[in-house]
Design an enzyme around this catalytic site. Structure first.
Site, mmCIF file in Angstrom:
data_model
loop_
_atom_site.group_PDB
_atom_site.id
_atom_site.type_symbol
_atom_site.label_atom_id
_atom_site.label_comp_id
_atom_site.label_asym_id
_atom_site.label_seq_id
_atom_site.Cartn_x
_atom_site.Cartn_y
_atom_site.Cartn_z
ATOM 1 N N LYS A 159 5.058 15.039 -24.638
ATOM 2 C CA LYS A 159 5.048 16.166 -25.356
ATOM 3 C C LYS A 159 6.458 16.372 -25.883
ATOM 4 O O LYS A 159 7.494 16.433 -25.333
ATOM 5 C CB LYS A 159 4.616 17.268 -24.290
ATOM 6 C CG LYS A 159 4.639 18.665 -24.940
ATOM 7 C CD LYS A 159 4.010 19.688 -24.022
ATOM 8 C CE LYS A 159 4.000 21.007 -24.697
ATOM 9 N NZ LYS A 159 3.335 22.145 -23.724
ATOM 10 N N SER B 243 -0.521 24.668 -25.362
ATOM 11 C CA SER B 243 0.704 24.096 -26.152
ATOM 12 C C SER B 243 0.588 22.574 -26.488
ATOM 13 O O SER B 243 1.235 21.934 -27.285
ATOM 14 C CB SER B 243 1.814 24.820 -26.123
ATOM 15 O OG SER B 243 2.283 24.272 -24.580
ATOM 16 N N SER C 238 -1.439 25.082 -20.596
ATOM 17 C CA SER C 238 -1.176 24.262 -21.755
ATOM 18 C C SER C 238 -1.480 22.583 -21.629
ATOM 19 O O SER C 238 -1.358 22.129 -22.621
ATOM 20 C CB SER C 238 0.413 24.359 -22.210
ATOM 21 O OG SER C 238 0.530 25.926 -23.011
#
Length: 511
Positions: free
Chosen positions: A92, A167, A191
């Site tokens: 990420k 996210s 997320s």
């Protein structure tokens, strides 16, 4: 740091309304000049003694990127053996990979290149994994949907018109599309679990502090988590085995916390499980009947397979999102914005280069923030000015009651279950959508996931089935520090419920 002139100091005193008489200004200026000399000493010592040497690595723009899920691609490996040898991982893009650009979905971070690896990245490389690239995430990670990143929307592999969730949007989409074996995600309000649910894969939010956050861009220290996203529970367990455990640099981690072999522990279940079905998890204001139906059917399948399930009411669950709102909004405003990501007043490893880069850049043009970050800035600044942080303190102190409510239920059941999200993946808003639509799409799915970022309980989303052709997640919650038990239960449930394969699944790496 430059020493301020007497006039600059006098202006600052006026701005702060310190009431310094004119005849005292010279004295304050002399003393402040001496005091601020220590900043130069610290700057020099840092560069001489501990500043990291910048890693140099090759990276490239993605050759193909139909899902919009790659920020940059890489081919980083340091060994050919190890438990993750030959496995490809997406990281990420709020997690530092030294020598590789990190944007964190935001114009305010674009152009920053970390010098060194986050702890989880170093552990992955040492285990033989190949870092395949940085996966797109939402603007400063403050969105549960996948339309806020300044690099563009991330599309769901099941339906490219729909959100991938956020996210950790790119991480889940890449795993679901088969472009990587697994991915690192971050979870402050859901997320890891939200995109896992929407994309039909497995996402595990570990117990708070189990996985070191060192080297990842923070939102709010008390709710920051990193965790694995994978196609199966066994793969999630394999990744967690590598990244869990203390690193001595992250104060989120209790001194006595330790990881374990989560893969081996998957096989230690020798009986049916007692499952508490949390009624409130099905009673959110926007709960979709189709989602409820799929999860209820999944629970029936689990009981038919020999597990015991019954309803349990946890009224405090309905308050969890409100506690999270106050903690995440005031906390993020104070730490992430005013405190330039890291904030102050905690012992641990900071990234001073990132703080300086982000702190300067966002103040140059705050209008470049996404709608969600602007909402945080507005709501958090207003609340802090009106209440001086007292509401944050109240919410933080109420955490014990929320946590105790879950613990009470978990004293009677092995795990708790509920829908991961009350809805399936919604349509991506257009680039010119009204602000209320853009904000609504970003925050509409948090009600079941966010409470466990407040309390820190481990929670894992696994696929429960499909509703109208879209994945539905089942969330498995367990006792703190018993991640092995959560994964063992999720593994047993997966054996009954199966896994999902997205229509756009491609086993070979094509980005």
């Amino acid at each position: 740091m430059d020493i301020p002139s007497k006039q600059v100091l006098e202006n600052l005193a006026d701005e702060l309304r310190l009431g310094i008489p004119a005849e005292d200004v010279d004295g304050y200026h002399a003393m402040a000049s001496g005091l601020l000399g220590s900043w130069a000493v610290v700057d020099a010592l840092y560069e001489q003694e501990i500043a990291p040497s910048a890693l140099s690595r090759e990276w490239s723009e993605p050759a193909t990127n139909s899902l919009g899920a790659w920020y940059v691609t890489t081919e980083i490996a340091i060994r050919e053996d190890g438990p993750l040898a030959g496995r490809r991982v997406a990281v990420k893009d709020n997690v530092a990979v030294g020598g590789v650009p990190m944007m964190n979905g935001s114009e305010m971070v674009r152009g920053f290149v970390p010098k060194s690896d986050a702890t989880v990245v170093a552990r992955l490389l040492d285990a033989g994994a190949t870092i395949a690239g940085k996966s797109v995430c939402e603007d400063l990670c403050f969105s549960g949907a996948s339309h806020t990143s300044k690099s563009g929307p991330v599309r769901n592999p099941w339906n490219h018109d729909r959100t991938a969730g956020g996210s950790s949007s790119g991480s889940a989409a890449l795993v679901a599309a088969g472009q990587v074996d697994f991915a690192i995600g971050g979870d402050q309000g859901g997320s890891v679990r939200i995109p896992a649910s929407f994309c039909g894969v497995v996402g595990h939010k570990p117990t708070f502090g189990l996985v070191p956050y060192t080297g990842a861009f923070p939102i709010e220290q008390s709710i920051d988590h990193l965790g694995p996203i994978a196609r199966t529970v066994a793969d999630a367990a394999a990744l967690l085995t590598i990244i869990a455990g203390p690193d001595g640099q992250d104060p989120r981690q209790p001194a006595d916390i330790a990881g374990e072999d989560y893969v081996t522990s998957l096989q230690q279940l020798d009986r049916g499980l007692r499952i508490g079905v949390v009624s409130e998890g099905f009673a959110q204001a926007n709960s979709e009947q189709a989602v409820t139906g799929v999860v209820r059917q999944a629970i029936e399948s689990l009981t038919a397979a020999g597990h015991f399930a019954e309803e349990v009411s946890i009224p405090w669950h309905m308050h969890g999102a409100a506690l999270w709102d106050v903690i995440s909004v005031e906390g993020a405003t104070y730490q992430m914005l005013q405190g330039n990501a890291y904030g102050l007043n905690w012992k641990g490893t900071y990234d001073p280069e990132l703080m300086a880069f982000f702190g300067q850049k966002w103040r140059q043009d705050p209008s470049s923030f996404s709608e969600t970050v602007k909402l945080v800035a507005l709501g958090g600044t207003y609340a802090l000015r009106k209440g001086y942080g007292a509401s944050y303190a109240k919410a933080r102190n109420l955490e014990s009651a929320l946590s105790a409510a879950y613990d009470s239920a978990l004293s009677r059941y092995d795990v708790l279950v509920m829908p991961t999200t009350p809805i399936t993946a919604s349509l991506l808003p257009s680039s010119d959508a009204p602000v209320d639509e853009a904000l609504g799409r970003a925050l509409e799915m948090l009600s079941n996931t966010a409470p466990f970022d407040v309390t820190g309980h481990p929670a894992c989303s696994i696929p429960a089935g499909l509703a109208d052709g879209l994945p539905v997640g089942l969330m498995v919650v367990g006792k703190k520090y018993e991640d092995a038990s959560v994964l063992r239960a999720a593994h047993a449930f997966e054996h009954t419920l199966g896994t999902l394969t997205a229509p756009s699944y491609q086993k070979e790496f094509t980005a």
